[in-house]
Motif scaffolding. Sequence first.
Motif, PDB file in Angstrom:
ATOM      1  N   UNK A 234      29.004  31.371  94.521  1.00  0.00           N
ATOM      2  CA  UNK A 234      29.776  30.386  95.293  1.00  0.00           C
ATOM      3  C   UNK A 234      29.388  30.491  96.764  1.00  0.00           C
ATOM      4  N   UNK A 235      29.368  29.364  97.467  1.00  0.00           N
ATOM      5  CA  UNK A 235      29.035  29.408  98.892  1.00  0.00           C
ATOM      6  C   UNK A 235      30.118  30.120  99.690  1.00  0.00           C
ATOM      7  N   UNK A 236      31.338  30.113  99.186  1.00  0.00           N
ATOM      8  CA  UNK A 236      32.442  30.861  99.793  1.00  0.00           C
ATOM      9  C   UNK A 236      33.359  31.351  98.687  1.00  0.00           C
ATOM     10  N   UNK A 237      34.000  32.469  98.917  1.00  0.00           N
ATOM     11  CA  UNK A 237      34.971  32.994  97.959  1.00  0.00           C
ATOM     12  C   UNK A 237      36.395  32.615  98.351  1.00  0.00           C
ATOM     13  N   UNK A 238      36.513  31.801  99.391  1.00  0.00           N
ATOM     14  CA  UNK A 238      37.825  31.329  99.845  1.00  0.00           C
ATOM     15  C   UNK A 238      38.191  30.033  99.130  1.00  0.00           C
ATOM     16  N   UNK A 239      39.482  29.802  99.004  1.00  0.00           N
ATOM     17  CA  UNK A 239      39.965  28.552  98.436  1.00  0.00           C
ATOM     18  C   UNK A 239      39.846  27.461  99.517  1.00  0.00           C
ATOM     19  N   UNK A 240      38.934  26.540  99.323  1.00  0.00           N
ATOM     20  CA  UNK A 240      38.740  25.467 100.299  1.00  0.00           C
ATOM     21  C   UNK A 240      38.987  24.119  99.625  1.00  0.00           C
ATOM     22  N   UNK A 241      39.407  23.176 100.430  1.00  0.00           N
ATOM     23  CA  UNK A 241      39.572  21.800  99.968  1.00  0.00           C
ATOM     24  C   UNK A 241      38.688  20.894 100.801  1.00  0.00           C
ATOM     25  N   UNK A 242      38.168  19.875 100.147  1.00  0.00           N
ATOM     26  CA  UNK A 242      37.312  18.915 100.830  1.00  0.00           C
ATOM     27  C   UNK A 242      38.148  17.711 101.247  1.00  0.00           C
ATOM     28  N   UNK A 243      37.906  17.255 102.452  1.00  0.00           N
ATOM     29  CA  UNK A 243      38.588  16.072 102.968  1.00  0.00           C
ATOM     30  C   UNK A 243      37.559  15.149 103.603  1.00  0.00           C
ATOM     31  N   UNK A 244      37.877  13.875 103.681  1.00  0.00           N
ATOM     32  CA  UNK A 244      36.950  12.891 104.243  1.00  0.00           C
ATOM     33  C   UNK A 244      37.675  11.965 105.205  1.00  0.00           C
ATOM     34  N   UNK A 245      36.983  11.665 106.290  1.00  0.00           N
ATOM     35  CA  UNK A 245      37.449  10.620 107.198  1.00  0.00           C
ATOM     36  C   UNK A 245      36.658   9.357 106.875  1.00  0.00           C
ATOM     37  N   UNK A 246      37.370   8.290 106.559  1.00  0.00           N
ATOM     38  CA  UNK A 246      36.713   7.041 106.197  1.00  0.00           C
ATOM     39  C   UNK A 246      36.384   6.231 107.460  1.00  0.00           C
ATOM     40  N   UNK A 247      35.569   5.216 107.284  1.00  0.00           N
ATOM     41  CA  UNK A 247      35.161   4.411 108.443  1.00  0.00           C
ATOM     42  C   UNK A 247      36.336   3.683 109.095  1.00  0.00           C
ATOM     43  N   UNK A 248      37.425   3.519 108.359  1.00  0.00           N
ATOM     44  CA  UNK A 248      38.591   2.868 108.951  1.00  0.00           C
ATOM     45  C   UNK A 248      39.524   3.871 109.631  1.00  0.00           C
ATOM     46  N   UNK A 272      40.420  25.411 104.834  1.00  0.00           N
ATOM     47  CA  UNK A 272      40.305  25.668 106.276  1.00  0.00           C
ATOM     48  C   UNK A 272      38.859  25.573 106.754  1.00  0.00           C
ATOM     49  N   UNK A 273      38.682  25.209 107.999  1.00  0.00           N
ATOM     50  CA  UNK A 273      37.341  24.972 108.532  1.00  0.00           C
ATOM     51  C   UNK A 273      36.572  26.264 108.756  1.00  0.00           C
ATOM     52  N   UNK A 274      37.265  27.376 108.869  1.00  0.00           N
ATOM     53  CA  UNK A 274      36.599  28.641 109.172  1.00  0.00           C
ATOM     54  C   UNK A 274      36.625  29.588 107.975  1.00  0.00           C
ATOM     55  N   UNK A 275      36.455  29.036 106.774  1.00  0.00           N
ATOM     56  CA  UNK A 275      36.372  29.870 105.579  1.00  0.00           C
ATOM     57  C   UNK A 275      35.137  30.766 105.659  1.00  0.00           C
ATOM     58  N   UNK A 276      35.273  31.989 105.190  1.00  0.00           N
ATOM     59  CA  UNK A 276      34.167  32.945 105.280  1.00  0.00           C
ATOM     60  C   UNK A 276      33.092  32.622 104.245  1.00  0.00           C
ATOM     61  N   UNK A 277      31.842  32.701 104.683  1.00  0.00           N
ATOM     62  CA  UNK A 277      30.728  32.494 103.761  1.00  0.00           C
ATOM     63  C   UNK A 277      30.595  33.692 102.829  1.00  0.00           C
TER      64      UNK A 277
END
Length: 440
Positions: A234-248, A272-277
């Motif tokens: 896994x690229x990280x062993x932390x629980x991360x969620x993906x979010x997206x900002x749309x064009x609107x 979180x944005x600073x999840x450990x690699x």
Amino acid sequence: MRSRRWLTLGIGVKRYLLLIFLGTVILALALAMFLAFVYRTIDVPGPAGTIVYFITLQFLDHPVREITVGVLGLLTVIVGATLLGRTVLSVMVDPDDDLAEALYQNRRLQSGPRVVAIGGGTGLGVLLRGLKKHTNNITAVVTVADDGGSSGKLREDFNLLPPGDVRQCLTALADSESLMHDIMEYRFTRGQGLQGHSLGNLLIAAMADLNDGNFERGVNAISEVLRVRGRILPSTLSQVKLAAEMTDGSIVRGESRIRSAGKPIERVFIEPRHASANGEAIKEILSADIIILGPGSVFTSVIPNLLVPDVATAVRASGALKIYVCNVATEPGETDGYDPSDHVRSVTQHVGSGLFQYTLANSNTRVGLQASGGARMVEFDPSVQLELLDAGVQPVMADVVDAKDSRHHDPDMLASAIMNMHDQVSKGEPPIPIAIGASR
């Protein structure tokens, strides 16, 4: 002829057979010296002397006596080694398999380049399926942002990293891939608590639980059972969620919701944005000979790995050959209307330029799309080539599309194109921006 492969240099057998033979000769020489001493110093009288006379072949002249004994010894060694080999290997190798060929291929794969493939989903599995025929030194760095389906349920119920993308990598890299595919991809269609889960996801969850909740150790344990060629990290062993900002300007959270949002994506980010690699993944990236980004969903499979702090930094710092593999078809709801330069631009806008030197794009757009569902072939024209060159990325074209399913790459053709690029670069002959490989 099957036996001809035994003569091939470098399979690591002949040198050890020679060592065994040398040791046997030394032992035989010691025994011969002892027998010569006995023969010259002890006189055996009576009938026993007659027996010794015939056993030691004294009725034969020199050097016929020595040749006869040597031939008898050689035949004994050959018969014994053959019978021993059959007995030992019968529990490890199918009798119909060519052992010499298997040893040769294993040695060739063991000495192959160190490859790190970064991505997720179906695209990464396709790539790994082809790469394992060229090298055993493969590391798949996999996204863990999935939150839908079986993976999402296990993630929620067990606080487990989502196993879906890892499962596909395990299947692709397994020795008995066809059998493992049926087992790992089996999905329960009924049963309270089981419906919707794939057997592979449940197996990964069970192995993680058996290893005190350590997801990485659980995956390693399954890899040993399935005789997986390479590593899956896994690229990280932390629980991360993906979010997206749309064009609107709206924000959509959750990988499973982003594509179905029906809006063009402006950017994605992880929380979180600073999840450990994952430190093991960083080590593999820094020691790689080839780093491959994609193929796969740009926003939901490739970029999420690079958003983990230090992953993109490690890729940029690595001295490996770095290739971005562009998808052969657009993905409705994610990359509608994209050409290769749009794919590259999406990556560089998130993590900056200078991440990879080459973009490998499909040159065969004549196959068309079957059951496209709104997808279309990713086109490559001279203006796209100039845009990529302006961005500091060398485009390379090759026929890499799967003729049976033109939404995806052909595993063997994709891996061969990448290995050809590596061979050219290793010889100091950088790939040029024309099609490589045969067209169909």
